[in-house]
Design a protein around this motif. Sequence first.
Motif, mmCIF file in Angstrom:
data_model
loop_
_atom_site.group_PDB
_atom_site.id
_atom_site.type_symbol
_atom_site.label_atom_id
_atom_site.label_comp_id
_atom_site.label_asym_id
_atom_site.label_seq_id
_atom_site.Cartn_x
_atom_site.Cartn_y
_atom_site.Cartn_z
ATOM 1 N N ILE A 60 0.407 -1.291 -0.221
ATOM 2 C CA ILE A 60 0.346 -0.335 -0.326
ATOM 3 C C ILE A 60 1.240 1.107 -0.113
ATOM 4 C CG2 ILE A 60 -1.523 1.089 0.975
ATOM 5 C CD1 ILE A 60 -2.577 -1.813 2.468
ATOM 6 N N LYS A 73 1.232 1.926 8.703
ATOM 7 C CA LYS A 73 0.245 1.499 7.985
ATOM 8 C C LYS A 73 -0.275 0.116 8.625
ATOM 9 C CE LYS A 73 -1.066 2.741 4.938
ATOM 10 N NZ LYS A 73 -2.867 3.885 4.870
ATOM 11 N N LEU A 77 -4.480 -0.239 10.392
ATOM 12 C CA LEU A 77 -4.773 -1.333 9.389
ATOM 13 C C LEU A 77 -5.381 -2.587 10.451
ATOM 14 C CD1 LEU A 77 -3.484 -1.657 5.603
ATOM 15 C CD2 LEU A 77 -5.775 -0.139 6.186
ATOM 16 N N TRP A 103 -8.141 -0.668 1.260
ATOM 17 C CA TRP A 103 -7.121 -0.837 1.957
ATOM 18 C C TRP A 103 -6.268 0.364 0.645
ATOM 19 C CZ3 TRP A 103 -5.396 -5.854 4.043
ATOM 20 C CH2 TRP A 103 -6.178 -6.439 5.153
ATOM 21 N N SER A 106 -10.311 3.144 -0.395
ATOM 22 C CA SER A 106 -10.690 4.188 1.432
ATOM 23 C C SER A 106 -11.722 4.026 1.564
ATOM 24 C CB SER A 106 -10.138 5.046 1.497
ATOM 25 O OG SER A 106 -8.702 5.343 1.350
ATOM 26 N N ASP A 299 -6.958 -6.977 -0.890
ATOM 27 C CA ASP A 299 -7.453 -6.119 -0.609
ATOM 28 C C ASP A 299 -8.442 -6.472 -0.122
ATOM 29 O OD1 ASP A 299 -8.971 -3.764 0.291
ATOM 30 O OD2 ASP A 299 -9.212 -2.393 -1.506
#
Length: 335
Positions: A60, A73, A77, A103, A106, A299
């Motif tokens: 990401i 990050k 998450l 992810w 958004s 994702d």
Amino acid sequence: MVEGRNRFSTTSATESTLWSTRMFSFILKRLFSGIVVLLTVSALTFFLLYFAGGSIARNIVGDQASPEQVAAKEVELGLDQPLIARFASWLTSAATGDLGRSWFTSEPVAQALSSRIPVTMVMVVTAMLLIGILAALLGVAAAVKRGPIDRAVQVSAIIGDSIPGFVIGIVLVTLLAIQLKLFPATSTIAPGVGVDAWILSLALPVLALVLNGVAGGAQQIRSAVIKQLERDYVRTLRSRGISENEILFKHVLRSAAPAGLTVLSLQLIGMLGGVVIIEAIFALPGIGPLAVSSTSQGDLPVVMGVVIYTVAVVIVVNLVVDVINGWLNPKVRVS
């Protein structure tokens, strides 16, 4: 005589009430088993995605990000939590209707699905309705006439099973869209477009799905109708002077319908997986491209949303087919 008639009415009402009670119990059991299947598939998908993927946080934020940014990050998450805790958190949110956010974009998962599900479902449902109607007509004609139509159905079924749907889609795009320019080569479906854009964009994908599935469905219905025509009750009805049309449409088709519905339901379930390639060929903004892109990226929230949607459709389709079969088949009512 009046007493006998009242007794018959009472017996029929009792049997109908008993069947309704048993069917309601059956539906509850199937819903419970469907929930178990949904939970099992969700758990397997959740764990497999974590074990199969690399560093989602690194993907990401990018390869140039520092270890501190990657760690931040992961905390954002929830990837720093134990795997069981992550699944429990996701399951709790999903139970309330919150499927989380992508992810990578958004975007809320529910919103991503709601904007793409109509395209896929309109295409699949339209194709299945056409397959059901055409397969029933061709199957009955092949079973009754036993001539050129019968041979054509059997040959077409073999060819249809041999040629994948995406090959038919490519041929249709090449001939009808690129060369003859009768349809758009890619989808023009977008928010706010009219019905004509939907019809033109879905015409070729629906045609590809119908051509791929109608012959196989007709072959199965043909076999079911032939089997019923050879039963003793058909000979008994003929001996009573009942017309062939009444025997065929009132008795034979009702008895053959469960087998046909089961085949069509299996085709619909298989079609949900096959539309991934069809939607890619015609650039349709459906579930297929979303499933492919989210899976390749890792994702997880989006993948889980697609899984829940697909499994839920399969459960509902199977339940509806079972209920219809129970209504059509007297043996199911008794048991």
